[in-house]
Design a protein around this motif. Structure first.
Motif, PDB file in Angstrom:
ATOM      1  N   MET A   1      40.609  28.787  41.218  1.00 14.28           N
ATOM      2  CA  MET A   1      41.032  30.112  40.813  1.00 14.28           C
ATOM      3  C   MET A   1      39.800  30.937  40.457  1.00 14.28           C
ATOM      4  SD  MET A   1      43.175  31.375  37.469  1.00 14.28           S
ATOM      5  CE  MET A   1      42.625  29.964  36.638  1.00 14.28           C
ATOM      6  N   ARG A   2      39.896  32.222  40.769  1.00 18.98           N
ATOM      7  CA  ARG A   2      38.835  33.136  40.356  1.00 18.98           C
ATOM      8  C   ARG A   2      39.473  34.411  39.823  1.00 18.98           C
ATOM      9  NH1 ARG A   2      37.992  37.059  44.486  1.00 18.98           N
ATOM     10  NH2 ARG A   2      39.026  36.409  46.392  1.00 18.98           N
ATOM     11  N   ILE A   3      38.821  34.989  38.825  1.00 16.83           N
ATOM     12  CA  ILE A   3      39.273  36.249  38.244  1.00 16.83           C
ATOM     13  C   ILE A   3      38.185  37.274  38.472  1.00 16.83           C
ATOM     14  CG2 ILE A   3      39.950  37.442  36.128  1.00 16.83           C
ATOM     15  CD1 ILE A   3      41.140  34.812  35.185  1.00 16.83           C
ATOM     16  N   THR A   4      38.583  38.418  38.958  1.00 19.19           N
ATOM     17  CA  THR A   4      37.637  39.467  39.285  1.00 19.19           C
ATOM     18  C   THR A   4      38.175  40.815  38.827  1.00 19.19           C
ATOM     19  OG1 THR A   4      36.393  40.481  41.101  1.00 19.19           O
ATOM     20  CG2 THR A   4      38.608  39.717  41.620  1.00 19.19           C
ATOM     21  N   TRP A  53      42.031  43.341  35.848  1.00 20.33           N
ATOM     22  CA  TRP A  53      41.566  42.109  36.479  1.00 20.33           C
ATOM     23  C   TRP A  53      42.631  41.510  37.379  1.00 20.33           C
ATOM     24  CZ3 TRP A  53      40.769  43.115  31.265  1.00 20.33           C
ATOM     25  CH2 TRP A  53      39.426  43.224  30.851  1.00 20.33           C
ATOM     26  N   ALA A  55      43.682  37.821  39.429  1.00 20.47           N
ATOM     27  CA  ALA A  55      43.467  36.374  39.552  1.00 20.47           C
ATOM     28  C   ALA A  55      43.859  35.959  40.961  1.00 20.47           C
ATOM     29  CB  ALA A  55      44.308  35.618  38.530  1.00 20.47           C
ATOM     30  N   TYR A  56      42.991  35.203  41.585  1.00 17.84           N
ATOM     31  CA  TYR A  56      43.245  34.691  42.933  1.00 17.84           C
ATOM     32  C   TYR A  56      43.224  33.172  42.921  1.00 17.84           C
ATOM     33  CZ  TYR A  56      42.397  39.367  44.786  1.00 17.84           C
ATOM     34  OH  TYR A  56      42.462  40.715  45.060  1.00 17.84           O
ATOM     35  N   GLU A  58      42.680  30.619  45.751  1.00 15.85           N
ATOM     36  CA  GLU A  58      42.154  30.739  47.114  1.00 15.85           C
ATOM     37  C   GLU A  58      42.169  32.224  47.460  1.00 15.85           C
ATOM     38  OE1 GLU A  58      43.985  27.777  49.606  1.00 15.85           O
ATOM     39  OE2 GLU A  58      43.494  26.216  48.148  1.00 15.85           O
ATOM     40  N   THR A 100      40.041  36.235  29.685  1.00 19.55           N
ATOM     41  CA  THR A 100      39.153  37.244  30.263  1.00 19.55           C
ATOM     42  C   THR A 100      39.335  38.587  29.559  1.00 19.55           C
ATOM     43  OG1 THR A 100      39.176  36.127  32.412  1.00 19.55           O
ATOM     44  CG2 THR A 100      38.572  38.464  32.408  1.00 19.55           C
TER      45      THR A 100
END
Length: 159
Positions: A1-4, A53, A55-56, A58, A100
């Motif tokens: 997971m990534r948060i951007t 923000w 969250a993904y 993948e 975050t």
């Protein structure tokens, strides 16, 4: 997971995620048209101490969370939504989004965060409370905090 942070991602994908959860999953009486903020995320959320923000997992948009600067160190938590398949401790999406937001708010000098929510989001209520939010009366929410007409429960977080 990534948060951007939001940076020109498709607002259509974000609107679809949020309105599907609101309308189809929980039956909230709202629409995309009733939420023009989602068509202008930089102008509405990414001002002052605010941000938005994503969250993904993948390449799949799994969730969103936003904070809107309301002035005088007060912010509003908005648009916290996580797709049903990514909910729960085993995925950690909601927890990562909240962490975050709280870290960003604290670093930015926010003193209080308020939020309004609808009655049917019972799991969300428990989640907010576990993360330090305290239920408050509607008249305890500053007038500068934007709320939706469907909101019936209100929370405050103090740093």
């Amino acid at each position: 997971m990534r948060i951007t942070p939001y940076v020109n991602q498709s607002s259509d994908e974000i609107i679809k995620l949020i309105t599907t959860i609101q309308i189809e999953e929980f039956g909230v009486a709202t629409s995309a048209e009733a939420q023009p903020d989602l068509r202008d995320i930089p102008g509405f959320y990414q001002q002052g101490r605010g941000n938005f923000w994503l969250a993904y997992v993948e390449d799949d948009l799994a969730g969103t969370i936003a904070i809107k600067d309301c002035g005088d160190g007060v912010c509003a938590l908005r648009k916290m939504f996580v797709k049903s398949e990514y909910r729960g401790k085993q995925h950690g999406v909601a927890a990562a989004l909240m962490q975050t937001l709280l870290e960003g708010a604290k670093a930015g000098g926010v003193s209080e965060i308020y939020l309004g929510t609808v009655d049917v989001y019972h799991a969300a209520h428990r989640f907010y409370e576990k993360n330090g939010f305290v239920e408050v009366a509607r008249n305890d929410v500053p007038d500068s905090v934007p709320l939706m007409d469907v909101d019936v429960k209100y929370y405050r977080y103090r740093f």
